[in-house]
Design an enzyme around this catalytic site. Structure first.
Site, mmCIF file in Angstrom:
data_model
loop_
_atom_site.group_PDB
_atom_site.id
_atom_site.type_symbol
_atom_site.label_atom_id
_atom_site.label_comp_id
_atom_site.label_asym_id
_atom_site.label_seq_id
_atom_site.Cartn_x
_atom_site.Cartn_y
_atom_site.Cartn_z
ATOM 1 C CG HIS A 1 8.903 0.568 1.914
ATOM 2 N ND1 HIS A 1 8.355 -0.068 0.817
ATOM 3 C CD2 HIS A 1 8.620 1.897 1.753
ATOM 4 C CE1 HIS A 1 7.760 0.840 0.041
ATOM 5 N NE2 HIS A 1 7.907 2.024 0.589
ATOM 6 N NE ARG B 1 2.896 2.156 1.750
ATOM 7 C CZ ARG B 1 3.620 3.221 1.393
ATOM 8 N NH1 ARG B 1 3.111 4.435 1.537
ATOM 9 N NH2 ARG B 1 4.822 3.083 0.893
ATOM 10 C CB THR C 1 4.795 2.598 -2.643
ATOM 11 O OG1 THR C 1 5.852 3.190 -1.897
ATOM 12 C CG2 THR C 1 4.964 1.084 -2.665
HETATM 13 N N1 CP Z 1 8.817 6.185 -0.435
HETATM 14 C C1 CP Z 1 7.513 5.894 -0.262
HETATM 15 O O1 CP Z 1 7.155 4.802 0.195
HETATM 16 O O2 CP Z 1 6.667 6.879 -0.666
HETATM 17 P P1 CP Z 1 5.085 6.797 -0.590
HETATM 18 O O3 CP Z 1 4.704 6.743 0.876
HETATM 19 O O4 CP Z 1 4.587 8.038 -1.272
HETATM 20 O O5 CP Z 1 4.652 5.537 -1.292
#
Ligand code: CP
Length: 308
Positions: free
Chosen positions: A134, A106, A54
């Protein structure tokens, strides 16, 4: 709406605009064009939880659009921003809003992106809030399904694994409901989709089957969406240990699959997809992660009014 906070805020036409814009950027990148749609603009990436896809795809998206990036990437054990001194997210956002044109955040606490959006004048994009939502992952998943299957409408989607804590599946079910998909929710009893989400889907006329058999899910699915058991959300590690390896997709299981079934996973994976599955023709999870770049370029350009 200037912000991207959850899947429920979207109408089909909004998704179509994002998909078309993502396709436009994918083609420009294939043609090796230099893009300047966000030249002179700054994106703040505020990641208070680990991330590979992300954060890096949002940062790459901004750079590919000709913009610039400022980043806070920290975790409980590596605190670098002044939130470690007790600054609230609202205060931090009020400040960063003066530096950046768009903010991606995040945070492990559900609802943080909503609070950030209230404090910001610029668009805020939810890059994952606890076990809440998400939405940009869900959008890149829709883009991947459209590319692979040509449509989303009418497909049978099996969401399997950790449906309790997985924020991606909480966003995805709302997207799939817009397309009238049939949903199979397959999980161990302890990891079932929250009942209020299932109730809302059924109240909206969506056909939802809840089962505890991975084999049964695979037999009926056009799309098998596999998720990691979210260890970081369990209050007690022993509870995680009881469920962590109950659902594993391997070649044996795929003998039950319908022809043309595709396998998606938001990644990272732990054990839930055996490495031998990577050579299965429908295993698209790495392409899915690459599609995140195009979709996030589209999202950044659209929310900031940088693309016609
Ligand atoms: N899919 C996803 O959110 O991966 P990351 O946690 O690596 O960002």
């Amino acid at each position: 709406n200037k912000d991207i906070l959850n899947a429920a805020q979207f109408r089909l036409e909004d998704i179509e605009t994002i998909m078309n814009t993502a396709g436009h950027y994918e083609q420009l990148l294939i043609d090796k064009k230099v893009i300047k749609d966000m030249e002179g603009k700054v994106m703040a990436a505020l990641f208070f939880e680990p991330s590979t896809r992300t954060r890096l795809s949002f940062e790459t998206a901004m750079l590919r659009l000709g913009g610039a990036v400022i980043t806070v990437a920290e975790s409980e054990t590596n605190q670098i921003s002044s939130t470690a001194k007790g600054e609230t997210i609202q205060d931090a956002i009020s400040v960063i809003d003066g530096y950046a044109d768009v903010i991606v955040i995040r945070n492990p606490v559900t609802g943080t992106a909503d609070r950030a959006a209230q404090a910001a004048l610029h668009p805020v994009i939810n890059g994952g809030d606890g076990s809440g939502q998400h939405p940009t992952q869900g959008l890149l998943d829709i883009y991947t399904i459209m590319k692979a299957k040509g449509r989303v409408e009418g497909l049978t989607i099996a969401l399997v694994g950790d449906l309790k804590y997985g924020r991606t599946v909480h966003s995805l079910v709302d997207f799939f409901a817009l397309y009238g998909c049939d949903l199979i929710l397959a999980s161990p009893e302890a990891l079932k989709m929250p009942p209020e989400i299932v109730r809302n889907l059924r109240a909206g006329g969506i056909n939802v089957k809840e089962i505890d058999s991975l084999k049964e899910a695979v037999a009926d699915a056009d799309v098998l969406y596999v998720t990691r058991v979210q260890k970081e959300r369990f209050p007690i590690v022993a509870e995680y240990d009881q469920v962590k390896d109950l659902f594993i997709v391997d070649q044996d299981l795929l003998r039950e699959a319908k022809e043309g079934m595709i396998i998606l996973h938001p990644l990272p994976r732990v054990n839930e997809i055996a490495l031998e599955v990577d050579s299965y023709p429908g295993a698209l999870y790495f392409q899915q992660a690459h599609n995140g770049l195009f979709v996030r370029m589209a999202i950044l350009a659209l929310v900031t009014g940088s693309v016609l």
